[in-house]
Scaffold this motif. Structure first.
Motif, mmCIF file in Angstrom:
data_model
loop_
_atom_site.group_PDB
_atom_site.id
_atom_site.type_symbol
_atom_site.label_atom_id
_atom_site.label_comp_id
_atom_site.label_asym_id
_atom_site.label_seq_id
_atom_site.Cartn_x
_atom_site.Cartn_y
_atom_site.Cartn_z
ATOM 1 N N PHE A 181 -42.898 15.340 27.454
ATOM 2 C CA PHE A 181 -44.205 14.806 27.840
ATOM 3 C C PHE A 181 -44.406 13.651 27.001
ATOM 4 O O PHE A 181 -45.007 12.726 27.650
ATOM 5 N N TYR A 182 -44.170 13.748 25.809
ATOM 6 C CA TYR A 182 -44.436 12.677 24.821
ATOM 7 C C TYR A 182 -43.639 11.602 25.057
ATOM 8 O O TYR A 182 -44.013 10.364 24.537
ATOM 9 N N LYS A 186 -47.589 22.616 32.094
ATOM 10 C CA LYS A 186 -46.149 22.492 32.103
ATOM 11 C C LYS A 186 -45.600 23.446 30.919
ATOM 12 O O LYS A 186 -44.582 23.969 31.428
ATOM 13 N N GLU A 240 -43.367 10.388 27.793
ATOM 14 C CA GLU A 240 -43.892 9.396 28.666
ATOM 15 C C GLU A 240 -45.541 9.178 28.191
ATOM 16 O O GLU A 240 -46.180 8.673 29.054
ATOM 17 N N TYR A 241 -45.866 9.535 27.097
ATOM 18 C CA TYR A 241 -47.202 9.538 26.761
ATOM 19 C C TYR A 241 -47.692 8.049 26.744
ATOM 20 O O TYR A 241 -48.868 7.866 26.962
ATOM 21 N N LEU A 295 -50.003 18.855 30.020
ATOM 22 C CA LEU A 295 -48.989 19.197 29.111
ATOM 23 C C LEU A 295 -49.016 20.867 29.042
ATOM 24 O O LEU A 295 -48.126 21.500 29.098
#
Length: 198
Positions: A90-91, A73, A93-94, A70
């Motif tokens: 990101f979260y 990115k 897909e977390y 993260l």
């Protein structure tokens, strides 16, 4: 010799970090650690002061593994809003990232160490404050860059975002249902839009 020692230290952490994440500090027996590493108790404690030291370093490694991608990115973006958008993506897909690893290392250790392991709990709190502080700084940067409205309370907004993320991760892991995180990311994206100068 020094290089071998450093290498062994890293290899031990790589092997024991997932165990601590899945079983917690109290649930991880010394036999789990010796079995996973193929080392004796004496060899393990040649590299680490004790189980506590090993658990704290394993926790830090577990956090690095989920947070470093993260961070990379986010660093690739220039504006605060773009960085926050990367964080939201990101979260989303977390849950998929952590479900195989036994859950979120921050939540796992915070729950496990609270009330019964002050030193480990302090290590968790330090990481939480760092992540929360990073969010607050990002919102302040957005205000300075003129992207986020001047009247935004950066501290409250940053804390709210962090709390919503951790809470939704907890609910997703507990119910084995990624929609909790997905819905909260939609909400954070909406709140961010409302705070933006258009």
């Amino acid at each position: 010799m020094q290089r071998d020692s450093t290498l062994t230290h890293s290899l031990i952490l790589e092997k024991v970090a997932p165990i601590f994440n899945k079983k917690g500090y109290s649930g991880t027996a010394l036999s789990d650690l010796t079995q996973a590493t193929g080392l004796t108790k004496g060899a393990l404690y040649f590299h680490f002061r004790n189980k506590q030291d090993l658990a704290i370093q394993a926790f830090r490694l577990n956090v690095k593994k989920v947070i470093n991608p993260l961070a990379e990115k986010m660093m690739a973006q220039d504006s605060a809003v773009e960085k926050l958008e990367v964080l939201i993506a990101f979260y989303r897909e977390y849950y998929g990232l952590i479900v195989e690893e036994g859950g979120c290392p921050i939540l796992n250790m915070a729950t496990d160490a609270n009330n019964n392991n002050p030193e480990l709990f302090e290590a968790v709190k330090k990481i939480i404050l760092k992540l929360e502080g990073g969010l607050i700084e990002l919102i302040e940067l957005g205000i300075d860059q003129g992207e986020i409205k001047k009247d935004t309370d950066a501290v409250a907004f940053g804390k709210n975002i962090y709390s919503m993320i951790e809470g939704s991760v907890f609910m997703s892991v507990t119910h084995r249902d990624p929609s909790y995180v997905a819905n909260i990311m939609d909400l954070i994206a909406k709140l961010l839009k409302e705070k933006m100068n258009h």
